[in-house]
Design an enzyme around this catalytic site. Structure first.
Site, PDB file in Angstrom:
ATOM      1  CB  ILE A   1      13.147  -2.010  36.336  1.00 18.91           C
ATOM      2  CG1 ILE A   1      11.980  -1.080  36.659  1.00 18.91           C
ATOM      3  CG2 ILE A   1      13.224  -3.167  37.327  1.00 18.91           C
ATOM      4  CD1 ILE A   1      10.604  -1.695  36.508  1.00 18.91           C
ATOM      5  CG  LEU A   2      16.639  -5.659  33.951  1.00 14.37           C
ATOM      6  CD1 LEU A   2      15.135  -5.543  34.152  1.00 14.37           C
ATOM      7  CD2 LEU A   2      16.920  -6.428  32.660  1.00 14.37           C
TER       8      LEU A   2
ATOM      9  CD1 TRP B   1       7.014   3.500   4.317  1.00 14.08           C
ATOM     10  CD2 TRP B   1       9.098   2.913   4.879  1.00 14.08           C
ATOM     11  NE1 TRP B   1       7.770   4.641   4.404  1.00 14.08           N
ATOM     12  CE2 TRP B   1       9.050   4.314   4.744  1.00 14.08           C
ATOM     13  CE3 TRP B   1      10.317   2.322   5.218  1.00 14.08           C
ATOM     14  CZ2 TRP B   1      10.147   5.125   4.943  1.00 14.08           C
ATOM     15  CZ3 TRP B   1      11.412   3.129   5.405  1.00 14.08           C
ATOM     16  CH2 TRP B   1      11.322   4.508   5.282  1.00 14.08           C
TER      17      TRP B   1
ATOM     18  CG  LEU C   1      -1.836   1.188   1.417  1.00 16.46           C
ATOM     19  CD1 LEU C   1      -2.889   1.264   0.311  1.00 16.46           C
ATOM     20  CD2 LEU C   1      -2.555   1.138   2.779  1.00 16.46           C
ATOM     21  CB  SER C   2       3.376   2.551   2.433  1.00 10.17           C
ATOM     22  OG  SER C   2       2.558   2.340   3.547  1.00 10.17           O
TER      23      SER C   2
ATOM     24  CB  THR D   1       1.415   7.253  12.825  1.00 15.25           C
ATOM     25  OG1 THR D   1       0.345   8.110  12.394  1.00 15.25           O
ATOM     26  CG2 THR D   1       2.420   7.097  11.689  1.00 15.25           C
TER      27      THR D   1
ATOM     28  CD  GLU E   1      -0.340  -3.801   9.975  1.00 15.14           C
ATOM     29  OE1 GLU E   1      -1.478  -3.976  10.417  1.00 15.14           O
ATOM     30  OE2 GLU E   1       0.384  -4.719   9.562  1.00 15.14           O
TER      31      GLU E   1
ATOM     32  CB  SER F   1      -0.076   9.256   7.326  1.00 14.97           C
ATOM     33  OG  SER F   1       0.718   8.749   8.385  1.00 14.97           O
TER      34      SER F   1
ATOM     35  CD  GLU G   1       1.549  10.933  15.535  1.00 16.31           C
ATOM     36  OE1 GLU G   1       1.723   9.851  14.929  1.00 16.31           O
ATOM     37  OE2 GLU G   1       2.285  11.295  16.470  1.00 16.31           O
TER      38      GLU G   1
END
Ligand code: COS
Length: 372
Positions: A329-330, A155, A124-125, A357, A355, A131, A359
């Site tokens: 945390i690690l 992409w 598609l892109s 963004t 798939e 977008s 936004e």
């Protein structure tokens, strides 16, 4: 809402969890090699993970969208790059099953869902139409009983390996109504893939540009009616967004488990770290509930675009917070590859981008609110 999975959904989720544990053992090697061996894709197919929502007569597992969400989540917890191929191949199988002719279904779906093809691809892109998918410029010109496709795609996950690529192209004037879609086989004359992009994460999954230079396909390769392509893309992406929400959560929950195990083994940590762990768990659960809601609506045949957009934006953002919190945390260990939190940070980032963004998800949600 019933939060429990059915026995069939639990069974597939357990199958995926076992395979994910195997996948996790070599995820780093695949990342370093920038490749996923075809045997891994066949392994997904053998376990019913490439056609989760596809009828049995086409080779699918026929377990539905909820089982699909649960299975993607599990696989992503083992190797999110494998989960990308799983998600896109399921999406392509579904789009052909839903919109294809009986001949198109029989020709492609069994090969997609078995893993005989190294995946399907979603073309598609384009360089100037990400977008704003309705601005795509690839053209399909009628030539006798054929169509001749020319243009650039960008992409495209697995675009260099896929057995079949759904290609969106303009057959009419500008705008979303001038778009149709076609099934183009991998290796078609005039189809060329660029080198896999050097990506921040998900490196074992190839992302390529595709150029179509006079790719000739018969009219029987046209998917659905002329001018219906944009709606097909949007409908497919609604389901795809449930998959990406699940993929991001798989990574988020994997990060939660690493942070939990670390804090359990190092109990003298600060209160902030305990609070961060609690926030991770709470937000990931909230993301999962949104994802389950969207998947259940899809399963019931009820509109679910807005709920899928909510699930995707919330889950991917919560998962990104979670993977970063795990590194914090690690401490020093979080920056070491052997603890895998660093890879989760790299792999998770793009779930807020592809798939649709964050936004775009907010556009979908706010438009629906304002059109009430
Ligand atoms: N399902 C079915 N049809 C849909 C739909 C959906 N979810 N969303 C929109 N449509 C239909 C509309 O009903 C409209 O049909 P009609 O012209 O018959 O009325 C048509 O599609 C055009 O819709 P709209 O006017 O909303 O299109 P826009 O150009 O404004 O685009 C957004 C809408 C921004 C939501 C769309 O371009 C989008 O999702 N972009 C992101 C693309 C994306 O996710 N790319 C990633 C590709 S994979 S990496």
């Amino acid at each position: 809402m019933d939060f429990d999975l059915t026995p069939s959904q639990r069974e597939l989720s357990a199958i995926a969890r076992v395979f994910a544990a195997e996948l996790a053992l070599h995820a780093r090697e695949r990342e370093e090699a920038h490749a996923t061996p075809p045997a891994v894709i066949r392994g997904l197919g053998e376990r019913g993970l490439l056609g989760v929502n596809i009828p049995k007569e086409l080779g699918g597992a026929a377990r539905g969208p909820v089982a699909y969400a649960a299975a993607v989540r599990e696989i992503a917890g083992g190797d999110a790059a494998v989960a990308v191929t799983m998600a896109v191949t399921n999406m392509v199988s579904e789009v052909i099953t839903r919109f294809g002719t009986p001949e198109q279904r029989e020709r492609y779906v069994p090969k997609l869902v078995s893993g005989e093809y190294v995946g399907g691809a979603f073309g598609l892109s384009e360089p100037q139409a990400g977008s704003d998918a309705g601005a795509l410029a690839t053209r399909a010109e009628r030539d006798g009983s054929d169509w001749v496709l020319s243009g650039q795609k960008m992409w495209i996950s697995t675009g260099d390996q896929a057995g079949v690529i759904v290609v969106w192209a303009r057959t009419g004037g500008p705008g979303t109504k001038g778009i149709s879609c076609f099934l183009v086989e991998g290796g078609a004359k005039g189809l060329a893939a660029g080198k896999p992009e050097e990506k921040m994460g998900l490196r074992a999954s190839h992302t390529v540009a595709l150029s179509l230079d006079g790719v000739r396909v018969p009219d029987s390769a046209r998917l659905s009616e002329l001018g219906h392509g944009f709606r097909i893309a949007m409908a497919a992406l609604d389901g795809g967004r449930i998959g990406i929400a699940s993929q991001s959560l798989g990574m988020g929950f994997a990060a939660l488990e690493r942070a939990r195990a670390y804090l359990a083994a190092h109990p003298s940590r600060f209160d902030e770290q305990l609070a961060a762990l609690a926030d991770m768990a709470t937000e990931l659960d909230a993301g999962w509930l949104l994802t389950l809601r969207a998947a259940r609506l899809k399963e019931a045949g009820t509109p679910f675009s807005v709920e899928a957009a909510m699930a995707k934006v919330f889950a991917s953002e919560a998962a990104n917070r979670a993977v970063r919190a795990a590194v914090r945390i690690l401490g020093e260990a979080g920056a070491l590859e052997e603890y895998e939190a660093a890879r989760l940070v790299r792999d998770c980032r793009v779930t807020q981008i592809y798939e649709g963004t964050s936004e775009i998800q907010r556009v979908v949600i706010s438009r629906a609110l304002l059109s009430k």
